[in-house]
Design a protein around this motif. Structure first.
Motif, PDB file in Angstrom:
ATOM      1  N   PHE A   1       1.969   6.484  -6.870  1.00 45.90           N
ATOM      2  CA  PHE A   1       0.848   7.277  -7.361  1.00 45.90           C
ATOM      3  C   PHE A   1       1.072   8.764  -7.108  1.00 45.90           C
ATOM      4  O   PHE A   1       0.762   9.596  -7.963  1.00 45.90           O
ATOM      5  CB  PHE A   1      -0.450   6.808  -6.698  1.00 45.90           C
ATOM      6  N   GLY A   2       1.630   9.090  -5.953  1.00 46.94           N
ATOM      7  CA  GLY A   2       1.925  10.490  -5.651  1.00 46.94           C
ATOM      8  C   GLY A   2       2.951  11.079  -6.599  1.00 46.94           C
ATOM      9  O   GLY A   2       2.819  12.221  -7.048  1.00 46.94           O
ATOM     10  N   LEU A   3       3.978  10.309  -6.916  1.00 48.19           N
ATOM     11  CA  LEU A   3       5.004  10.799  -7.841  1.00 48.19           C
ATOM     12  C   LEU A   3       4.483  10.905  -9.270  1.00 48.19           C
ATOM     13  O   LEU A   3       4.822  11.850  -9.986  1.00 48.19           O
ATOM     14  CB  LEU A   3       6.234   9.885  -7.797  1.00 48.19           C
ATOM     15  N   LEU A   4       3.679   9.938  -9.679  1.00 46.36           N
ATOM     16  CA  LEU A   4       3.111   9.997 -11.024  1.00 46.36           C
ATOM     17  C   LEU A   4       2.129  11.152 -11.186  1.00 46.36           C
ATOM     18  O   LEU A   4       2.051  11.766 -12.250  1.00 46.36           O
ATOM     19  CB  LEU A   4       2.410   8.676 -11.360  1.00 46.36           C
ATOM     20  N   ALA A   5       1.406  11.461 -10.144  1.00 44.54           N
ATOM     21  CA  ALA A   5       0.406  12.525 -10.213  1.00 44.54           C
ATOM     22  C   ALA A   5       1.011  13.905  -9.997  1.00 44.54           C
ATOM     23  O   ALA A   5       0.352  14.909 -10.263  1.00 44.54           O
ATOM     24  CB  ALA A   5      -0.687  12.276  -9.182  1.00 44.54           C
ATOM     25  N   LEU A   6       2.241  13.968  -9.517  1.00 42.79           N
ATOM     26  CA  LEU A   6       2.851  15.249  -9.163  1.00 42.79           C
ATOM     27  C   LEU A   6       2.823  16.289 -10.286  1.00 42.79           C
ATOM     28  O   LEU A   6       2.409  17.426 -10.049  1.00 42.79           O
ATOM     29  CB  LEU A   6       4.282  15.034  -8.669  1.00 42.79           C
ATOM     30  N   PRO A   7       3.222  15.955 -11.515  1.00 45.80           N
ATOM     31  CA  PRO A   7       3.197  16.993 -12.563  1.00 45.80           C
ATOM     32  C   PRO A   7       1.799  17.550 -12.848  1.00 45.80           C
ATOM     33  O   PRO A   7       1.651  18.718 -13.177  1.00 45.80           O
ATOM     34  CB  PRO A   7       3.732  16.277 -13.799  1.00 45.80           C
ATOM     35  N   VAL A   8       0.797  16.726 -12.695  1.00 46.77           N
ATOM     36  CA  VAL A   8      -0.572  17.164 -12.973  1.00 46.77           C
ATOM     37  C   VAL A   8      -1.145  17.917 -11.774  1.00 46.77           C
ATOM     38  O   VAL A   8      -1.770  18.964 -11.920  1.00 46.77           O
ATOM     39  CB  VAL A   8      -1.468  15.957 -13.316  1.00 46.77           C
ATOM     40  N   ILE A   9      -0.922  17.381 -10.587  1.00 44.03           N
ATOM     41  CA  ILE A   9      -1.562  17.927  -9.388  1.00 44.03           C
ATOM     42  C   ILE A   9      -0.958  19.269  -8.981  1.00 44.03           C
ATOM     43  O   ILE A   9      -1.591  20.032  -8.255  1.00 44.03           O
ATOM     44  CB  ILE A   9      -1.505  16.887  -8.243  1.00 44.03           C
ATOM     45  N   LEU A  10       0.236  19.581  -9.432  1.00 42.83           N
ATOM     46  CA  LEU A  10       0.867  20.858  -9.080  1.00 42.83           C
ATOM     47  C   LEU A  10       0.048  22.059  -9.539  1.00 42.83           C
ATOM     48  O   LEU A  10       0.087  23.115  -8.913  1.00 42.83           O
ATOM     49  CB  LEU A  10       2.268  20.947  -9.693  1.00 42.83           C
TER      50      LEU A  10
ATOM     51  N   TYR B   1      -5.648  12.655   1.164  1.00 40.82           N
ATOM     52  CA  TYR B   1      -6.164  11.308   0.918  1.00 40.82           C
ATOM     53  C   TYR B   1      -5.020  10.305   0.861  1.00 40.82           C
ATOM     54  O   TYR B   1      -5.107   9.221   1.457  1.00 40.82           O
ATOM     55  CB  TYR B   1      -6.977  11.282  -0.383  1.00 40.82           C
ATOM     56  N   LEU B   2      -3.940  10.645   0.161  1.00 38.76           N
ATOM     57  CA  LEU B   2      -2.792   9.732   0.095  1.00 38.76           C
ATOM     58  C   LEU B   2      -2.203   9.498   1.485  1.00 38.76           C
ATOM     59  O   LEU B   2      -1.773   8.385   1.796  1.00 38.76           O
ATOM     60  CB  LEU B   2      -1.717  10.292  -0.842  1.00 38.76           C
ATOM     61  N   HIS B   3      -2.205  10.515   2.325  1.00 36.34           N
ATOM     62  CA  HIS B   3      -1.686  10.362   3.686  1.00 36.34           C
ATOM     63  C   HIS B   3      -2.556   9.399   4.491  1.00 36.34           C
ATOM     64  O   HIS B   3      -2.037   8.571   5.249  1.00 36.34           O
ATOM     65  CB  HIS B   3      -1.627  11.730   4.372  1.00 36.34           C
ATOM     66  N   ARG B   4      -3.867   9.477   4.339  1.00 38.78           N
ATOM     67  CA  ARG B   4      -4.759   8.535   5.029  1.00 38.78           C
ATOM     68  C   ARG B   4      -4.510   7.111   4.554  1.00 38.78           C
ATOM     69  O   ARG B   4      -4.521   6.169   5.352  1.00 38.78           O
ATOM     70  CB  ARG B   4      -6.213   8.914   4.806  1.00 38.78           C
ATOM     71  N   VAL B   5      -4.315   6.937   3.252  1.00 35.72           N
ATOM     72  CA  VAL B   5      -4.034   5.606   2.717  1.00 35.72           C
ATOM     73  C   VAL B   5      -2.699   5.097   3.264  1.00 35.72           C
ATOM     74  O   VAL B   5      -2.556   3.926   3.609  1.00 35.72           O
ATOM     75  CB  VAL B   5      -4.034   5.621   1.171  1.00 35.72           C
ATOM     76  N   TRP B   6      -1.704   5.965   3.371  1.00 34.88           N
ATOM     77  CA  TRP B   6      -0.388   5.611   3.897  1.00 34.88           C
ATOM     78  C   TRP B   6      -0.504   5.095   5.338  1.00 34.88           C
ATOM     79  O   TRP B   6       0.145   4.131   5.721  1.00 34.88           O
ATOM     80  CB  TRP B   6       0.527   6.826   3.830  1.00 34.88           C
ATOM     81  N   LEU B   7      -1.338   5.741   6.153  1.00 34.53           N
ATOM     82  CA  LEU B   7      -1.447   5.395   7.567  1.00 34.53           C
ATOM     83  C   LEU B   7      -2.253   4.127   7.837  1.00 34.53           C
ATOM     84  O   LEU B   7      -2.139   3.547   8.916  1.00 34.53           O
ATOM     85  CB  LEU B   7      -2.099   6.547   8.335  1.00 34.53           C
ATOM     86  N   LYS B   8      -3.039   3.684   6.893  1.00 33.02           N
ATOM     87  CA  LYS B   8      -3.966   2.583   7.139  1.00 33.02           C
ATOM     88  C   LYS B   8      -3.225   1.259   7.283  1.00 33.02           C
ATOM     89  O   LYS B   8      -2.547   0.819   6.359  1.00 33.02           O
ATOM     90  CB  LYS B   8      -4.972   2.499   5.998  1.00 33.02           C
TER      91      LYS B   8
ATOM     92  N   ARG C   1       0.834  -1.200   0.000  1.00 31.25           N
ATOM     93  CA  ARG C   1       0.000   0.000   0.000  1.00 31.25           C
ATOM     94  C   ARG C   1       0.870   1.251   0.000  1.00 31.25           C
ATOM     95  O   ARG C   1       0.616   2.204  -0.727  1.00 31.25           O
ATOM     96  CB  ARG C   1      -0.910  -0.009   1.231  1.00 31.25           C
ATOM     97  N   ARG C   2       1.928   1.251   0.817  1.00 32.69           N
ATOM     98  CA  ARG C   2       2.792   2.424   0.906  1.00 32.69           C
ATOM     99  C   ARG C   2       3.606   2.635  -0.360  1.00 32.69           C
ATOM    100  O   ARG C   2       3.811   3.771  -0.783  1.00 32.69           O
ATOM    101  CB  ARG C   2       3.685   2.313   2.141  1.00 32.69           C
ATOM    102  N   VAL C   3       4.048   1.549  -0.995  1.00 33.51           N
ATOM    103  CA  VAL C   3       4.748   1.679  -2.276  1.00 33.51           C
ATOM    104  C   VAL C   3       3.797   2.250  -3.332  1.00 33.51           C
ATOM    105  O   VAL C   3       4.182   3.113  -4.126  1.00 33.51           O
ATOM    106  CB  VAL C   3       5.315   0.309  -2.719  1.00 33.51           C
ATOM    107  N   ALA C   4       2.554   1.793  -3.318  1.00 31.15           N
ATOM    108  CA  ALA C   4       1.568   2.301  -4.277  1.00 31.15           C
ATOM    109  C   ALA C   4       1.287   3.787  -4.036  1.00 31.15           C
ATOM    110  O   ALA C   4       1.144   4.554  -4.997  1.00 31.15           O
ATOM    111  CB  ALA C   4       0.279   1.494  -4.174  1.00 31.15           C
ATOM    112  N   VAL C   5       1.238   4.205  -2.771  1.00 28.12           N
ATOM    113  CA  VAL C   5       0.989   5.619  -2.458  1.00 28.12           C
ATOM    114  C   VAL C   5       2.130   6.484  -2.982  1.00 28.12           C
ATOM    115  O   VAL C   5       1.904   7.526  -3.599  1.00 28.12           O
ATOM    116  CB  VAL C   5       0.803   5.813  -0.936  1.00 28.12           C
ATOM    117  N   VAL C   6       3.367   6.044  -2.757  1.00 27.14           N
ATOM    118  CA  VAL C   6       4.522   6.814  -3.236  1.00 27.14           C
ATOM    119  C   VAL C   6       4.521   6.880  -4.762  1.00 27.14           C
ATOM    120  O   VAL C   6       4.715   7.949  -5.353  1.00 27.14           O
ATOM    121  CB  VAL C   6       5.836   6.210  -2.704  1.00 27.14           C
TER     122      VAL C   6
END
Length: 68
Positions: free
Chosen positions: A22-31, A42-49, A15-20
């Motif tokens: 997904f966060g890196l892949l989305a970074l150029p768009v989400i900026l 939301y990614l932080h909540r997924v990381w903590l679960k 789950r944590r690898v997927a969060v990292v």
């Protein structure tokens, strides 16, 4: 005894690898979006679960130990 099931270590790590990833892949768009704080929250909540218990409940139970 908890009524919630703790996830095995491999599931938490995946789950944590997927969060990292997904966060890196989305970074150029989400900026350039205005709702990026909500996305990364939301990614932080997924990381903590780490179990099927809601994250907010696990955090509130952990905070109760600080006061009592």
């Amino acid at each position: 005894m908890s009524i919630y099931t703790a996830y095995p270590l491999y599931r938490v790590l995946l789950r944590r690898v997927a969060v990292v990833a997904f966060g890196l892949l989305a970074l150029p768009v989400i900026l350039f979006r205005t709702d990026r704080a909500r996305f990364y929250s939301y990614l932080h909540r997924v990381w903590l679960k780490t179990s099927d218990q809601p994250v907010w409940m696990a955090q509130s139970e952990a905070a109760a130990d600080d006061f009592f």
